[in-house]
Design a protein around this motif. Structure first.
Motif, PDB file in Angstrom:
ATOM      1  N   VAL A  34      33.778  47.451  49.106  1.00 31.57           N
ATOM      2  CA  VAL A  34      34.744  46.980  48.104  1.00 31.57           C
ATOM      3  C   VAL A  34      34.488  45.489  47.911  1.00 31.57           C
ATOM      4  N   PRO A  35      33.838  45.121  46.808  1.00 32.90           N
ATOM      5  CA  PRO A  35      33.547  43.705  46.592  1.00 32.90           C
ATOM      6  C   PRO A  35      34.823  42.922  46.288  1.00 32.90           C
ATOM      7  N   LEU A  36      35.025  41.855  47.030  1.00 34.03           N
ATOM      8  CA  LEU A  36      36.207  41.012  46.854  1.00 34.03           C
ATOM      9  C   LEU A  36      35.775  39.564  46.682  1.00 34.03           C
ATOM     10  N   THR A  37      36.402  38.895  45.736  1.00 34.68           N
ATOM     11  CA  THR A  37      36.171  37.459  45.581  1.00 34.68           C
ATOM     12  C   THR A  37      36.934  36.728  46.679  1.00 34.68           C
ATOM     13  N   LEU A  38      36.664  35.449  46.811  1.00 38.02           N
ATOM     14  CA  LEU A  38      37.389  34.641  47.784  1.00 38.02           C
ATOM     15  C   LEU A  38      38.886  34.659  47.479  1.00 38.02           C
ATOM     16  N   ASN A  39      39.251  34.546  46.205  1.00 33.91           N
ATOM     17  CA  ASN A  39      40.668  34.560  45.821  1.00 33.91           C
ATOM     18  C   ASN A  39      41.329  35.897  46.116  1.00 33.91           C
ATOM     19  N   GLU A  40      40.622  37.004  45.875  1.00 33.04           N
ATOM     20  CA  GLU A  40      41.164  38.332  46.177  1.00 33.04           C
ATOM     21  C   GLU A  40      41.359  38.492  47.682  1.00 33.04           C
ATOM     22  N   THR A  41      40.383  38.025  48.455  1.00 34.01           N
ATOM     23  CA  THR A  41      40.474  38.098  49.913  1.00 34.01           C
ATOM     24  C   THR A  41      41.661  37.291  50.416  1.00 34.01           C
ATOM     25  N   GLN A  42      41.855  36.109  49.868  1.00 42.06           N
ATOM     26  CA  GLN A  42      42.983  35.264  50.276  1.00 42.06           C
ATOM     27  C   GLN A  42      44.304  35.938  49.914  1.00 42.06           C
ATOM     28  N   TYR A  43      44.412  36.504  48.718  1.00 42.85           N
ATOM     29  CA  TYR A  43      45.619  37.207  48.279  1.00 42.85           C
ATOM     30  C   TYR A  43      45.961  38.333  49.256  1.00 42.85           C
ATOM     31  N   ILE A  44      44.958  39.110  49.638  1.00 43.00           N
ATOM     32  CA  ILE A  44      45.177  40.224  50.561  1.00 43.00           C
ATOM     33  C   ILE A  44      45.578  39.706  51.940  1.00 43.00           C
ATOM     34  N   SER A  45      44.893  38.676  52.421  1.00 44.19           N
ATOM     35  CA  SER A  45      45.191  38.168  53.762  1.00 44.19           C
ATOM     36  C   SER A  45      46.562  37.508  53.852  1.00 44.19           C
ATOM     37  N   GLU A  46      47.112  37.086  52.722  1.00 43.06           N
ATOM     38  CA  GLU A  46      48.465  36.526  52.726  1.00 43.06           C
ATOM     39  C   GLU A  46      49.519  37.621  52.882  1.00 43.06           C
ATOM     40  N   GLN A  47      49.152  38.865  52.606  1.00 43.80           N
ATOM     41  CA  GLN A  47      50.098  39.972  52.688  1.00 43.80           C
ATOM     42  C   GLN A  47      49.908  40.844  53.927  1.00 43.80           C
ATOM     43  N   TYR A  48      48.682  40.913  54.432  1.00 42.88           N
ATOM     44  CA  TYR A  48      48.361  41.815  55.537  1.00 42.88           C
ATOM     45  C   TYR A  48      47.534  41.096  56.589  1.00 42.88           C
ATOM     46  N   CYS A  51      43.434  45.555  59.231  1.00 46.16           N
ATOM     47  CA  CYS A  51      42.463  46.214  58.358  1.00 46.16           C
ATOM     48  C   CYS A  51      43.155  47.139  57.361  1.00 46.16           C
ATOM     49  N   LEU A  52      42.535  47.286  56.209  1.00 44.30           N
ATOM     50  CA  LEU A  52      43.029  48.175  55.166  1.00 44.30           C
ATOM     51  C   LEU A  52      41.930  49.147  54.782  1.00 44.30           C
ATOM     52  N   CYS A  53      42.320  50.346  54.399  1.00 47.95           N
ATOM     53  CA  CYS A  53      41.348  51.337  53.946  1.00 47.95           C
ATOM     54  C   CYS A  53      40.831  50.950  52.554  1.00 47.95           C
ATOM     55  N   ASN A  54      39.733  51.565  52.162  1.00 42.31           N
ATOM     56  CA  ASN A  54      39.134  51.246  50.856  1.00 42.31           C
ATOM     57  C   ASN A  54      40.091  51.485  49.706  1.00 42.31           C
ATOM     58  N   GLN A  55      40.811  52.592  49.743  1.00 39.17           N
ATOM     59  CA  GLN A  55      41.732  52.913  48.658  1.00 39.17           C
ATOM     60  C   GLN A  55      42.781  51.805  48.498  1.00 39.17           C
ATOM     61  N   CYS A  56      43.329  51.345  49.606  1.00 40.92           N
ATOM     62  CA  CYS A  56      44.326  50.276  49.536  1.00 40.92           C
ATOM     63  C   CYS A  56      43.705  48.961  49.083  1.00 40.92           C
ATOM     64  N   LEU A  57      42.477  48.667  49.535  1.00 46.25           N
ATOM     65  CA  LEU A  57      41.805  47.460  49.068  1.00 46.25           C
ATOM     66  C   LEU A  57      41.637  47.476  47.552  1.00 46.25           C
ATOM     67  N   LEU A  58      41.250  48.618  47.006  1.00 46.39           N
ATOM     68  CA  LEU A  58      41.078  48.732  45.554  1.00 46.39           C
ATOM     69  C   LEU A  58      42.408  48.580  44.823  1.00 46.39           C
ATOM     70  N   ILE A  59      43.466  49.165  45.364  1.00 46.50           N
ATOM     71  CA  ILE A  59      44.800  49.067  44.745  1.00 46.50           C
ATOM     72  C   ILE A  59      45.286  47.625  44.755  1.00 46.50           C
ATOM     73  N   ILE A  60      45.155  46.956  45.892  1.00 52.86           N
ATOM     74  CA  ILE A  60      45.631  45.572  45.994  1.00 52.86           C
ATOM     75  C   ILE A  60      44.777  44.644  45.138  1.00 52.86           C
ATOM     76  N   LYS A  61      43.498  44.925  45.051  1.00 53.61           N
ATOM     77  CA  LYS A  61      42.629  44.142  44.170  1.00 53.61           C
ATOM     78  C   LYS A  61      43.135  44.241  42.728  1.00 53.61           C
ATOM     79  N   GLN A  62      43.483  45.438  42.306  1.00 54.47           N
ATOM     80  CA  GLN A  62      44.020  45.643  40.962  1.00 54.47           C
ATOM     81  C   GLN A  62      45.375  44.944  40.810  1.00 54.47           C
TER      82      GLN A  62
END
Length: 71
Positions: A34-48, A51-62
């Motif tokens: 699941v390709p993530l930009t630095l900003n997407e990674t930071q957004y996710i790490s601020e909430q969790y 580890c997250l599964c691929n499906q959740c990574l894609l949902i949170i990216k969206q």
């Protein structure tokens, strides 16, 4: 039926689904697909923290892009 795995089976912090973690072999881990930009990674790490599964990574990216378009 339980399958033997040399990697740890963990639970996704968001959906609680089980998946195989290959943190010791990150480039082979599913999350690396699941390709993530630095900003997407930071957004996710601020909430969790975990580890997250691929499906959740894609949902949170969206969700991030929806949030960004509304900001």
């Amino acid at each position: 039926m339980l399958m033997h795995s040399k990697h740890e089976i963990i639970r996704c912090e968001r959906c609680n689904g089980a998946f195989e973690c290959k943190a010791n072999s990150f480039t082979k881990c599913d999350c690396a697909k699941v390709p993530l930009t630095l900003n997407e990674t930071q957004y996710i790490s601020e909430q969790y923290d975990g580890c997250l599964c691929n499906q959740c990574l894609l949902i949170i990216k969206q969700e991030y892009h929806v949030w960004l378009s509304q900001a």
